[in-house]
Write a protein that holds these residues in place. Sequence first.
Motif, short mmCIF file in Angstrom:
data_model
loop_
_atom_site.label_atom_id
_atom_site.label_comp_id
_atom_site.label_asym_id
_atom_site.label_seq_id
_atom_site.Cartn_x
_atom_site.Cartn_y
_atom_site.Cartn_z
N LEU A 73 -5.04 5.68 -0.13
CA LEU A 73 -4.02 4.70 0.25
C LEU A 73 -3.28 5.14 1.51
CD1 LEU A 73 -2.67 3.99 -3.35
CD2 LEU A 73 -4.04 2.44 -1.95
N GLU A 74 -2.98 6.42 1.60
CA GLU A 74 -2.31 6.95 2.79
C GLU A 74 -3.17 6.78 4.04
OE1 GLU A 74 -1.50 10.92 1.56
OE2 GLU A 74 0.39 10.39 0.53
N ASN A 75 -4.49 6.90 3.86
CA ASN A 75 -5.40 6.70 5.00
C ASN A 75 -5.30 5.28 5.54
OD1 ASN A 75 -6.37 9.30 4.77
ND2 ASN A 75 -8.25 8.74 3.72
N ILE A 76 -5.16 4.30 4.63
CA ILE A 76 -5.05 2.91 5.07
C ILE A 76 -3.74 2.69 5.82
CG2 ILE A 76 -4.98 0.49 4.34
CD1 ILE A 76 -6.57 1.30 1.86
N ILE B 185 0.84 -1.20 0.00
CA ILE B 185 0.00 0.00 0.00
C ILE B 185 0.88 1.25 0.00
CG2 ILE B 185 -1.87 1.22 1.20
CD1 ILE B 185 -2.62 -1.52 2.45
N GLU B 186 1.97 1.21 0.77
CA GLU B 186 2.90 2.35 0.81
C GLU B 186 3.53 2.58 -0.57
OE1 GLU B 186 4.48 2.18 5.45
OE2 GLU B 186 5.41 0.89 3.93
N GLN B 187 3.92 1.50 -1.24
CA GLN B 187 4.53 1.64 -2.57
C GLN B 187 3.54 2.19 -3.58
OE1 GLN B 187 7.40 -1.64 -3.83
NE2 GLN B 187 6.49 -2.57 -2.01
N LEU B 188 2.30 1.72 -3.51
CA LEU B 188 1.27 2.23 -4.43
C LEU B 188 0.99 3.70 -4.18
CD1 LEU B 188 -1.30 -0.74 -4.38
CD2 LEU B 188 0.38 -0.21 -6.17
N ALA B 189 1.04 4.09 -2.91
CA ALA B 189 0.72 5.48 -2.56
C ALA B 189 1.77 6.46 -3.10
CB ALA B 189 0.61 5.62 -1.04
N ARG B 190 3.00 6.01 -3.21
CA ARG B 190 4.05 6.95 -3.63
C ARG B 190 4.53 6.75 -5.07
NH1 ARG B 190 7.08 3.76 0.35
NH2 ARG B 190 8.46 2.30 -0.75
N THR B 191 4.04 5.70 -5.74
CA THR B 191 4.55 5.43 -7.09
C THR B 191 4.03 6.42 -8.13
OG1 THR B 191 4.93 3.69 -8.72
CG2 THR B 191 2.69 3.86 -7.84
N ARG C 61 -11.33 5.61 1.30
CA ARG C 61 -12.34 6.68 1.31
C ARG C 61 -13.22 6.57 2.54
NH1 ARG C 61 -17.04 7.25 -3.23
NH2 ARG C 61 -17.99 5.67 -1.88
N THR C 62 -13.57 5.35 2.94
CA THR C 62 -14.34 5.16 4.17
C THR C 62 -13.58 5.72 5.36
OG1 THR C 62 -15.48 3.20 3.32
CG2 THR C 62 -15.34 3.43 5.71
N LEU C 63 -12.27 5.46 5.40
CA LEU C 63 -11.46 5.93 6.53
C LEU C 63 -11.33 7.46 6.55
CD1 LEU C 63 -8.65 3.21 6.45
CD2 LEU C 63 -10.42 3.51 8.20
N GLU C 64 -11.47 8.08 5.40
CA GLU C 64 -11.41 9.55 5.34
C GLU C 64 -12.51 10.17 6.19
OE1 GLU C 64 -10.13 13.39 3.85
OE2 GLU C 64 -9.18 11.41 3.88
N GLU D 32 -8.88 -1.87 -6.48
CA GLU D 32 -9.95 -0.88 -6.49
C GLU D 32 -10.68 -0.84 -5.14
OE1 GLU D 32 -10.70 1.41 -9.04
OE2 GLU D 32 -8.71 0.71 -9.65
N SER D 33 -10.77 -1.98 -4.47
CA SER D 33 -11.38 -2.02 -3.13
C SER D 33 -10.56 -1.19 -2.14
CB SER D 33 -11.51 -3.46 -2.64
OG SER D 33 -12.44 -4.19 -3.43
N LEU D 34 -9.23 -1.16 -2.33
CA LEU D 34 -8.39 -0.37 -1.44
C LEU D 34 -8.82 1.10 -1.45
CD1 LEU D 34 -4.78 -1.74 -2.09
CD2 LEU D 34 -6.30 -2.23 -0.16
N TYR D 35 -9.16 1.58 -2.64
CA TYR D 35 -9.59 2.99 -2.71
C TYR D 35 -10.81 3.23 -1.83
CZ TYR D 35 -11.87 7.22 -4.23
OH TYR D 35 -12.49 8.44 -4.21
#
Length: 405
Positions: free
Chosen positions: A322-325, A260-266, A289-292, A282-285
């Motif tokens: 992703l950063e929220n997760i 998740i960290e790699q996806l957030a910064r790539t 968003r829920t965590l936002e 796509e579920s990660l998004y």
Amino acid sequence: MQKTQDIRIEDFNYPLPDERIAKFPLSKRDTSKLLLYRNGKISQTIFHNLPQILPEGSLLVFNNTRVIQARLHFRKRTGALIEIFCLEPLLPHDYALAFQSKGHCTWVCMVGNLKKWKEETLYRDLDFNGTCVRLSATKKNVHGNAFEIEFFWDNLELTFDTILEKIGELPIPPYLNRATEESDKETYQTVYAKVEGSVAAPTAGLHFTPEVLSELKNNGVPLLELTLHVGAGTFKPVKSETIEGHEMHTEFISVDISLIEQLARTTRKIIAVGTTSVRTLESLYYIGRTLEYHPEISPEELHVAQWQPYNGEIEIEPRKALENIVEYLHKHCSNRLVTSTQIIIAPGYTFKIVQGIITNFHQPKSTLLLLVSAFVDGHWREIYDYALANNFRFLSYGDSSLLLP
């Protein structure tokens, strides 16, 4: 504009002759055909050329799930054969713990020849290196269209995954219309399969060989992994006239925080290997968003519901999701996101994470075909017409495509 829920599944039908369904794989995985759909243009090559045709700056995400030998057969004293198809663990609920269970565990299972199995407990004697082990199965509560099945065995040194490995049968797709063969134990697994739990293979990955993976690494392409355990619901046909009446199956996902960290910064182009990887990414998004808006939500409530992407909630940047997760996992002192998804991806869906897909050719009137259509902006029929006209092989053991809208 048509609502996604109002889509008619009949609009996603196409003629698929039985002879176009690949009943067995090619002897060498990476010699399969690869259809390339790039910027609306269609061409073809061989799969082992994938490292040369990937867009510069790509990143691949694989589903490392491993198919289990999920079918167990018991014979009653009357001679009737009962099939128990293990779908997902119930007690313990965690896959790893369930496979390591000693003495007993409970699974959600489908039952074949159900009318012949009343209330009695079924037994099967197993020979483990000269030692007789008795396995029993007791049918408990109804669980949706399946049942809770309680397993007991009288050797506390044996784990449940050892029992499955000993007497279980690999569940190849029903549309192959043949019995499982010994060769399927190898060919129906990806070469990078690691985490046990699926009852169907993430078939886009079946084309990869160690040589292709090695060349990708040598070309500097990051190869990342996540886990989605594919359920039997992946073969569930859409029987309702519109997809609003179709209930998507729920699948277990497990994603390491480092991914998740790699996806957030790539800044690379994220290419998903298979629709299961697409559904997870796509579920990660939507989890992010829920965590936002609900940062204190419990881990159990992070499940992605079927129609969540279409509920009109305010969107956020994918990177922020992703950063929220990542922040949430740090807060809960966890290095892995473990939850489930029921997401349905169909025309009208806006992709948040995935920018390219490697996938096989799917059944008519299937939710997987809806996903492909959503990704190629409705041009699925042109792609499938080309594949049919150019002798591509279809479904699980068939050929592949690289979709780059």
